[in-house]
Each structure stands twice: as C-alpha cells, then as structure tokens.
Design a protein around this motif. Structure first.
Motif, PDB file in Angstrom:
ATOM      1  N   LYS A 351       0.710  -0.991  -0.013  1.00 15.27           N
ATOM      2  CA  LYS A 351       0.024   0.022  -0.045  1.00 15.27           C
ATOM      3  C   LYS A 351       0.846   1.414  -0.105  1.00 15.27           C
ATOM      4  O   LYS A 351       0.633   2.286  -0.692  1.00 15.27           O
ATOM      5  N   ALA A 368      -7.426  -3.330  -5.023  1.00 17.70           N
ATOM      6  CA  ALA A 368      -7.250  -4.040  -3.561  1.00 17.70           C
ATOM      7  C   ALA A 368      -7.232  -5.618  -3.495  1.00 17.70           C
ATOM      8  O   ALA A 368      -6.083  -5.858  -2.873  1.00 17.70           O
ATOM      9  N   GLU A 369      -7.976  -6.048  -4.421  1.00 20.05           N
ATOM     10  CA  GLU A 369      -7.836  -7.435  -4.384  1.00 20.05           C
ATOM     11  C   GLU A 369      -6.456  -8.113  -5.046  1.00 20.05           C
ATOM     12  O   GLU A 369      -6.040  -9.063  -4.446  1.00 20.05           O
ATOM     13  N   SER A 372      -4.011  -7.554  -2.235  1.00 17.00           N
ATOM     14  CA  SER A 372      -4.180  -8.449  -1.039  1.00 17.00           C
ATOM     15  C   SER A 372      -3.699  -9.974  -1.697  1.00 17.00           C
ATOM     16  O   SER A 372      -2.875 -10.633  -0.687  1.00 17.00           O
TER      17      SER A 372
END
Length: 516
Positions: A351, A368-369, A372
C-alpha cells in the motif's frame, strides 16, 4: 615562428589577457559539450535500432544526457521507476553502446531528474568529520537539518550540484534520504529491532543503551533501511551526535588504502572521537589484518561508552569467518533477529509503495484484491514484494484488466520463494561437522569417541527432522549403520533437547544454517 593571433593575440596584450583567456576556455567548453551531445545522439540512434522504435519510445524517449566526466557518463530520467527499470534490464546494453562510440567510457549512471527539485535553503557552516583526511571539511547546514557530524554528509556536500548521485561513495558509504523511520514499515517481525533503533537514534552522546546492537536477518528484510534510518535520525539529534555509517566492504577498502599510503594513524584518529559507529554487512569483513584493526576500533569505542550498531545476514555467533575476539565482543551486546514480514505487514508495504508511485502518476490504480493476493502469496521478503509490485505497474501500463490468474502467471517465479529449499543429508553433515570442529569423514566413520558421537547423533536427528529420508536410508548415509542406531540417536537428542536449553538453541542455530 608565426603565431596564430586569432586565438593568442589578445594574450600578449596585458589589458585584455583575462578576457581572452576566458573566451578560449568558454569556446573549449562549448566544443566539449557539443561533442558530448553528438556522442549521446549516436548512442541513442544505436539503441533505437537495437531495441526497436516501440520499446525505445516506451522506455528511452525521456532519457537525457546529464554530464560526461572522465570515463563516466551520467544520464537522467524523470522517475525512480524508470531508473530502476533501465538499470535492471538495459544498463549493460547502454554501456556497451557508449563504449562502441567512445572506448574511454567505463561506466554509465542513471540519475533521477526530480531528485533536486526541492532543495533546502542553505544557512550556517558546520563541520563534518571525514575519516578520509586529517582536515575537517566545511559543508552548508540546511534549515531542515541541525548540525551533525556524519561521514556521509560529505558525499551530499560534494555532490550537491549533481542529481541523485547518492549511490557513488566519495567519503564513506552515502546515506539514502528515503531510508528513514517514517518510511520503515513496522510489524510483529521487526517491532523489537525498530524500538531499539529509535532509542539509539534519540539518545545523546554517552547515553548508551544497547552496546553493541547487532541486527541480523536473511537478505531483503530491511536491515540496511533500519541502519540508515538510525543514521539519518541521529544526524537530526539536537545533541550534535558525530555519526559514521559504513559498509564492511568500505571499511576494508579504506583501511587497506590507509595502510598502503602509511596513513592508518590518521584514519584511526578520525574514528576515535565519534559518538555512533554503524557497520552494515558485517559478514563481508575479511582479512586477518583488517579484522585486527576493526577489533581495536571496536574495543576502543565500546570501552569509551560509544554506541556501535552492526548488521549482518546471520547472528554474531554464526559468523565463523570473523576473528574470535571480534565475534566475542559482538556477542556481548544485544542481538536481535528481524524475521520475514507477516501478511499484514506485506500488505502495508504494498500500500505504501502504491502511494509513493501515485505521487509520480496520479492515474495509477491497482485493485485492492490484487494487492491482497500478492501480499498473501509473495512471502519471502520485502525485496521480492518490490519486484512483484514493479511487475504489476509495468503490466498495468498495457494490460489494464489484470486478473488474479494473470498475476499468478507473472509472479510465478516469486510465489513460494520463501519456502525452505530442499535439504540434503550431505549439507547437514557438512554444517554439523564444521560447527563442532570435526570432519565429515569422522561423522560417518566407526569412531565412538565423545567428541564424534554427539555431533553424529545430532546430524542423524537433523537428517530425520529436515529431510523425508527413512531411518534405513539415513543409516546408510552415515557409514552403513543399522536403522536402529539412527532411531536411538533421534530419541536421544529429543530427550536431551527437552531438558537442555543450550543444546536446544544449538539445534535451532544448526537448522537455520542448513535451511539458508
């Protein structure tokens, strides 16, 4: 003899001599700059023909010539990412093309143009301790930086007119201004070492808390970042700490040079009065004479209550190439291991990396996925995460709809790279024999003396716990012994470990050495 009055006539005229000399120098400088520009244009043409117009337009269209000095050519690009990409993939090609055009070129450096946009306002002069000389070199202190004494500041002072040359050591090992406590991601794996580092950086002269502090971990887990953060913060300390940051390789080179030039006493005197010594990559310190000198320096600083911080890729007691006196002194302080980052920490690293990249390209967006998914599967170190992130940025530029499956394909070489490598029984025998100062031949022999039996049993125990080999197979690899002998050895060591803390620590140490 006829004199060319076009260029020298004014020189015989006393009134016009300075102006004429300046004109000649200016004309020579303009010719040199023109030659450099022509050289760059020819190399650019060769590069475009080599990589093709599309690749050239994508990666090299914004490449500019900064300077040519002696055998070094410096080029600039607008972003750190572009610099990293060219350095990793095309620097050798560019260097060879320059050498084709000019055989005197030995090195090409890629700099970032944006590095000098926000220059701090200079103010008063301060003094910098420079171990390369008996003289004390003045530099300018900025409003953002209190007076401090650090060898690496001499590099910044000498390179102030050039952008981003922090990687070129002039006096000692230069600091990277990006490596601070603010940019260091904290997690459960490094919380203790970070707390110790901040305590040292904030302490005043003589306020020694951990001495020496020894930070160790495998590669890519942030040791250098942490050490440079200590140095960067210590320079800001209002107590005017005198700080020296060195790599072990620089220390060896500098001492070897001083000894060769009969200047070792000057170097020792310049290091005698510092407050904080930081040494990185201690595992590379080699040579009997160099280690002897370092031992004297270490003893002098520790006995004077001066702080010492050391980092290496293994614990001090595992640095077998070090002089036993140095190793013993390093073990007398606090040793802290930095472990691999957990999922939360890896995600935070990604991030922050995305936030930094958006400063250069606000339109950059990574779902975001995907972040992650990368954080969950790239587990080895921060360095592998950096490589994974750079892959994502690069691919997003022409594959805007990246899927998880596509990311897995791109990062297949990084996924699972943190898993332990396959261990061989030969590796176990070699490392155990070296640790206990016996030979591998003795481990597999029929000798039954105490100094051989214990290491042999430990090696058998490790062979059973770290490899999928059966008892009979292990017995065969240890001189053709019966499987019941191996079973007895495994049970014996398990029993001893449960009641012997020292032996338990030895076994854990051997496991780390074997897995690395």
């Amino acid at each position: 003899m006829q004199i060319n009055t076009r260029t020298t006539g004014a020189l015989v005229n006393g009134d016009n001599a300075p102006q004429a000399f300046s004109a000649v120098c200016l004309e020579a400088g303009e010719k040199g700059e023109m030659q450099h520009n022509v050289l760059f244009e020819r190399v650019s043409a060769r590069l475009k023909a080599q990589v093709g117009p599309d690749v050239y337009a994508s990666w090299f269209a914004r490449l500019k010539l900064h300077s040519v000095s002696k055998s070094v050519v410096r080029l600039t690009v607008p972003t750190t990412f572009l610099k990293s990409w060219i350095n990793n993939r095309y620097l050798d090609l560019i260097t060879s093309l320059f050498q084709v055009e000019d055989a005197e070129v030995l090195k090409v450096e890629i700099l970032v143009r944006t590095a000098t946009r926000h220059a701090a306002k200079p103010s008063a002069d301060v003094q910098v301790v420079v171990p390369d000389s008996t003289a004390v070199a003045p530099i300018r202190r900025t409003t953002a930086q209190p007076a401090g004494h650090i060898m690496a500041q001499a590099v910044s002072a000498a390179a102030a007119a050039r952008p981003a040359t922090m990687g070129s050591p002039l006096f000692g090992s230069p600091l990277d201004s990006r490596f601070t406590f603010d940019t260091y991601v904290e997690g459960s794996s490094n919380r203790v070492s970070l707390a110790a580092a901040k305590t040292i950086a904030e302490a005043g002269s003589g306020a020694v808390r951990f001495n020496p502090l020894f930070v160790h971990s495998t590669v890519g887990l942030g040791k250098t970042h942490l050490l440079q953060a200590i140095a960067n913060a210590a320079v800001q300390n209002p107590r005017n700490l005198r700080v020296v940051y060195l790599t072990a390789e620089y220390f060896m080179w500098r001492f070897a040079t001083a000894i060769r030039d009969n200047d070792a006493l000057t170097l020792k005197d310049s290091l005698r009065n510092i407050d904080l010594l930081i040494i990185d990559d201690m595992q590379f310190l080699q040579g009997k004479m160099i280690q002897h000198e370092f031992c004297h320096l270490l003893n002098m600083l520790l006995d004077s209550a001066k702080q010492v911080v050391v980092a290496a890729d293994r614990a001090p007691w595992e640095l077998e190439s070090l002089d036993p006196r140095v190793r013993s002194r390093l073990q007398g302080g606090v040793a802290i291991e930095v472990e691999a980052p957990d999922y939360e920490m890896r995600l935070e690293i990604l991030k922050r990396r995305l936030e930094a990249a958006r400063l250069e390209d606000p339109s950059l967006e990574i779902p975001a996925e995907l972040l992650s998914h990368v954080a969950r599967n790239v587990t080895a170190s921060g360095r592998e995460l950096e490589g994974a992130f750079n892959q994502l940025i690069f691919r997003r530029s022409f594959e805007p709809n990246l899927t998880v499956e596509r990311v897995d394909e791109l990062l297949a070489h990084l996924v699972g790279s943190g898993e332990p490598r396959r261990v061989r029984i030969e590796d176990i025998q070699r490392i155990v024999a070296r640790h206990y100062n016996v030979s591998r031949q003795e481990l597999v022999s029929n000798r039954r003396t105490r100094v051989i039996v214990k290491p042999r049993q430990i090696a058998m125990y490790l062979a059973k716990t770290l490899t999928p080999r059966s008892f009979p197979e292990i017995g065969r690899r240890f001189g053709g012994r019966d499987h019941t002998t191996v079973l007895h050895a495994v049970r014996k060591i398990e029993e001893l470990i449960s009641g012997d803390t020292k032996l338990s620590h030895e076994i854990e140490l051997l496991k780390r050495l074997i897995n690395e």
